[in-house]
Design a protein around this motif. Sequence first.
Motif, mmCIF file in Angstrom:
data_model
loop_
_atom_site.group_PDB
_atom_site.id
_atom_site.type_symbol
_atom_site.label_atom_id
_atom_site.label_comp_id
_atom_site.label_asym_id
_atom_site.label_seq_id
_atom_site.Cartn_x
_atom_site.Cartn_y
_atom_site.Cartn_z
ATOM 1 N N LEU A 115 -36.164 13.290 31.399
ATOM 2 C CA LEU A 115 -37.156 13.617 32.433
ATOM 3 C C LEU A 115 -37.483 15.106 32.405
ATOM 4 O O LEU A 115 -38.645 15.503 32.531
ATOM 5 C CB LEU A 115 -36.623 13.202 33.817
ATOM 6 C CG LEU A 115 -36.580 11.684 34.059
ATOM 7 C CD1 LEU A 115 -35.706 11.355 35.269
ATOM 8 C CD2 LEU A 115 -37.992 11.136 34.266
ATOM 9 N N ALA A 116 -36.462 15.939 32.208
ATOM 10 C CA ALA A 116 -36.688 17.394 32.160
ATOM 11 C C ALA A 116 -37.489 17.751 30.918
ATOM 12 O O ALA A 116 -38.418 18.564 30.982
ATOM 13 C CB ALA A 116 -35.348 18.127 32.173
ATOM 14 N N ARG A 117 -37.151 17.133 29.793
ATOM 15 C CA ARG A 117 -37.880 17.432 28.550
ATOM 16 C C ARG A 117 -39.351 17.062 28.695
ATOM 17 O O ARG A 117 -40.233 17.706 28.146
ATOM 18 C CB ARG A 117 -37.272 16.658 27.375
ATOM 19 C CG ARG A 117 -37.925 17.047 26.050
ATOM 20 C CD ARG A 117 -37.481 16.193 24.871
ATOM 21 N NE ARG A 117 -36.055 16.043 24.805
ATOM 22 C CZ ARG A 117 -35.431 14.919 24.434
ATOM 23 N NH1 ARG A 117 -36.138 13.850 24.103
ATOM 24 N NH2 ARG A 117 -34.128 14.854 24.396
ATOM 25 N N GLU A 118 -39.620 16.002 29.494
ATOM 26 C CA GLU A 118 -41.009 15.567 29.664
ATOM 27 C C GLU A 118 -41.656 16.183 30.905
ATOM 28 O O GLU A 118 -42.668 15.688 31.384
ATOM 29 C CB GLU A 118 -41.069 14.036 29.689
ATOM 30 C CG GLU A 118 -40.613 13.437 28.355
ATOM 31 C CD GLU A 118 -41.100 12.017 28.135
ATOM 32 O OE1 GLU A 118 -42.244 11.717 28.532
ATOM 33 O OE2 GLU A 118 -40.328 11.225 27.585
ATOM 34 N N GLY A 119 -41.047 17.264 31.427
ATOM 35 C CA GLY A 119 -41.759 18.089 32.408
ATOM 36 C C GLY A 119 -41.285 18.055 33.842
ATOM 37 O O GLY A 119 -41.816 18.797 34.674
ATOM 38 N N ALA A 120 -40.307 17.208 34.181
ATOM 39 C CA ALA A 120 -39.914 17.087 35.590
ATOM 40 C C ALA A 120 -38.938 18.182 36.017
ATOM 41 O O ALA A 120 -38.177 18.702 35.204
ATOM 42 C CB ALA A 120 -39.267 15.726 35.835
ATOM 43 N N ASP A 121 -38.975 18.515 37.317
ATOM 44 C CA ASP A 121 -37.877 19.253 37.948
ATOM 45 C C ASP A 121 -36.801 18.220 38.259
ATOM 46 O O ASP A 121 -37.121 17.134 38.770
ATOM 47 C CB ASP A 121 -38.339 19.900 39.255
ATOM 48 C CG ASP A 121 -39.358 21.005 39.029
ATOM 49 O OD1 ASP A 121 -39.404 21.552 37.916
ATOM 50 O OD2 ASP A 121 -40.115 21.304 39.980
ATOM 51 N N VAL A 122 -35.547 18.545 37.973
ATOM 52 C CA VAL A 122 -34.506 17.510 38.031
ATOM 53 C C VAL A 122 -33.302 17.972 38.857
ATOM 54 O O VAL A 122 -32.775 19.073 38.643
ATOM 55 C CB VAL A 122 -34.045 17.139 36.606
ATOM 56 C CG1 VAL A 122 -32.864 16.181 36.658
ATOM 57 C CG2 VAL A 122 -35.189 16.512 35.813
ATOM 58 N N ALA A 123 -32.863 17.099 39.768
ATOM 59 C CA ALA A 123 -31.617 17.339 40.509
ATOM 60 C C ALA A 123 -30.593 16.298 40.084
ATOM 61 O O ALA A 123 -30.888 15.094 40.083
ATOM 62 C CB ALA A 123 -31.867 17.221 42.012
ATOM 63 N N ILE A 124 -29.421 16.767 39.698
ATOM 64 C CA ILE A 124 -28.339 15.829 39.379
ATOM 65 C C ILE A 124 -27.275 15.919 40.469
ATOM 66 O O ILE A 124 -26.860 17.005 40.864
ATOM 67 C CB ILE A 124 -27.729 16.092 37.980
ATOM 68 C CG1 ILE A 124 -27.382 17.570 37.763
ATOM 69 C CG2 ILE A 124 -28.674 15.596 36.885
ATOM 70 C CD1 ILE A 124 -26.625 17.838 36.457
ATOM 71 N N LEU A 125 -26.873 14.742 40.950
ATOM 72 C CA LEU A 125 -25.811 14.647 41.947
ATOM 73 C C LEU A 125 -24.648 13.931 41.287
ATOM 74 O O LEU A 125 -24.857 12.907 40.608
ATOM 75 C CB LEU A 125 -26.268 13.808 43.148
ATOM 76 C CG LEU A 125 -27.105 14.444 44.242
ATOM 77 C CD1 LEU A 125 -28.323 15.162 43.719
ATOM 78 C CD2 LEU A 125 -27.510 13.388 45.259
ATOM 79 N N ASP A 126 -23.455 14.431 41.472
ATOM 80 C CA ASP A 126 -22.301 13.746 40.873
ATOM 81 C C ASP A 126 -21.053 14.121 41.641
ATOM 82 O O ASP A 126 -20.923 15.240 42.137
ATOM 83 C CB ASP A 126 -22.145 14.141 39.398
ATOM 84 C CG ASP A 126 -21.383 13.089 38.596
ATOM 85 O OD1 ASP A 126 -22.011 12.469 37.706
ATOM 86 O OD2 ASP A 126 -20.185 12.886 38.854
ATOM 87 N N ILE A 127 -20.104 13.196 41.688
ATOM 88 C CA ILE A 127 -18.837 13.484 42.361
ATOM 89 C C ILE A 127 -18.098 14.609 41.655
ATOM 90 O O ILE A 127 -17.386 15.388 42.277
ATOM 91 C CB ILE A 127 -17.974 12.209 42.490
ATOM 92 C CG1 ILE A 127 -16.765 12.453 43.385
ATOM 93 C CG2 ILE A 127 -17.554 11.683 41.130
ATOM 94 C CD1 ILE A 127 -15.992 11.208 43.784
ATOM 95 N N ALA A 128 -18.246 14.702 40.327
ATOM 96 C CA ALA A 128 -17.590 15.760 39.544
ATOM 97 C C ALA A 128 -16.127 15.913 39.947
ATOM 98 O O ALA A 128 -15.639 17.028 40.150
ATOM 99 C CB ALA A 128 -18.360 17.076 39.682
ATOM 100 N N ALA A 129 -15.452 14.813 40.075
ATOM 101 C CA ALA A 129 -14.034 14.770 40.457
ATOM 102 C C ALA A 129 -13.522 13.371 40.115
ATOM 103 O O ALA A 129 -14.321 12.475 39.826
ATOM 104 C CB ALA A 129 -13.868 15.033 41.945
#
Length: 275
Positions: free
Chosen positions: A26-40
């Motif tokens: 999505l970012a490569r094709e132009g979008a602003d991107v938010a990633i959410l993750d527990i990261a734990a």
Amino acid sequence: MGRFDGKTALITGGARGQGRSHALRLAREGADVAILDIAAQVESVVYPTSTLEDLAATEAELKEFGGKVLAIQCDVRDQAQVETAVKQVETEFGGLDIVLANAGVMASYGKKKHDMAAWDDSVAIMLNGVYYLLRAVTPGFAERNNGGAIVITGSTSSYIGVAYKEELLNPGQMGYGAAKSGVLSLMRNFAMALGKYGVRVNTVIPAGVATKMIKNEFFEADLADDAPGGWMANVMNRGPVEPEEITNAVTWLCSDESRFVTGQSLAVDMGTLLL
Ligand SMILES: NC(=O)c1ccc[n+]([C@@H]2O[C@H](COP(=O)([O-])OP(=O)(O)OC[C@H]3O[C@@H](n4cnc5c(N)ncnc54)[C@H](O)[C@@H]3O)[C@@H](O)[C@H]2O)c1
């Protein structure tokens, strides 16, 4: 010109695996991107879930495409955390066009699969978490009244059972299937209610995907050893596919090319559901 120029996207479970792959495309094709993750670590899961390093590494990769990027540590089991994260993304991006409810765990193998916590976490992450996310983004989609696309990640377990022996009725396995089946109901109902705003809600149905969820010593030792011939077979006789294959379907479902597709499940399963 990218397919998603000027669009904004939010992806749960975006630190690695399929979520990371969707985010990068999505970012490569132009979008602003938010990633959410527990990261734990999710305690009921025997393999390592993602880390803060995974989240930071994907954030750095996303920034190379030049759009806005947000990386937020968020546990989708917690409704307040989901609501806060959605508000932050809507404020900083000025709205949302694309929402991917992708975060998930497989608590169905290894010793912990017998603990009821494996059921609780599976349902909390892959059913409650999807509902919290869809609820949190609904008012913004209605207010903007400017269309949008939501894609939920299901599984072949959304449609078929896997219990070739009673032992597979364990809490982890049953929680996975119950959650992945339950999201189809969320999809249908949110698709009905949000259609008038031009918001489409669909589900992608992967079979095996080569991510850390199944590429680990526990999965291989536990689930595959005594399975009957043809268990989880597919008509193309192919093993797990790369995450990018699922991304191809997800980004199509997010694009204008599918502008009149809603309330549908798109299986990228090599024909698993045919058998
Ligand atoms: N890998 C497969 O074979 C397969 C097949 C069908 C469906 N799926 C589904 O695809 C989706 C993505 O999984 P994957 O294959 O990329 O595996 P993965 O383990 O690489 O990625 C899952 C991500 O979700 C995150 N996550 C877990 N619990 C969370 C929580 N409580 N809050 C926020 N984030 C959380 C993990 O930290 C991880 O980054 C999942 O919904 C999974 O059930 C996977």
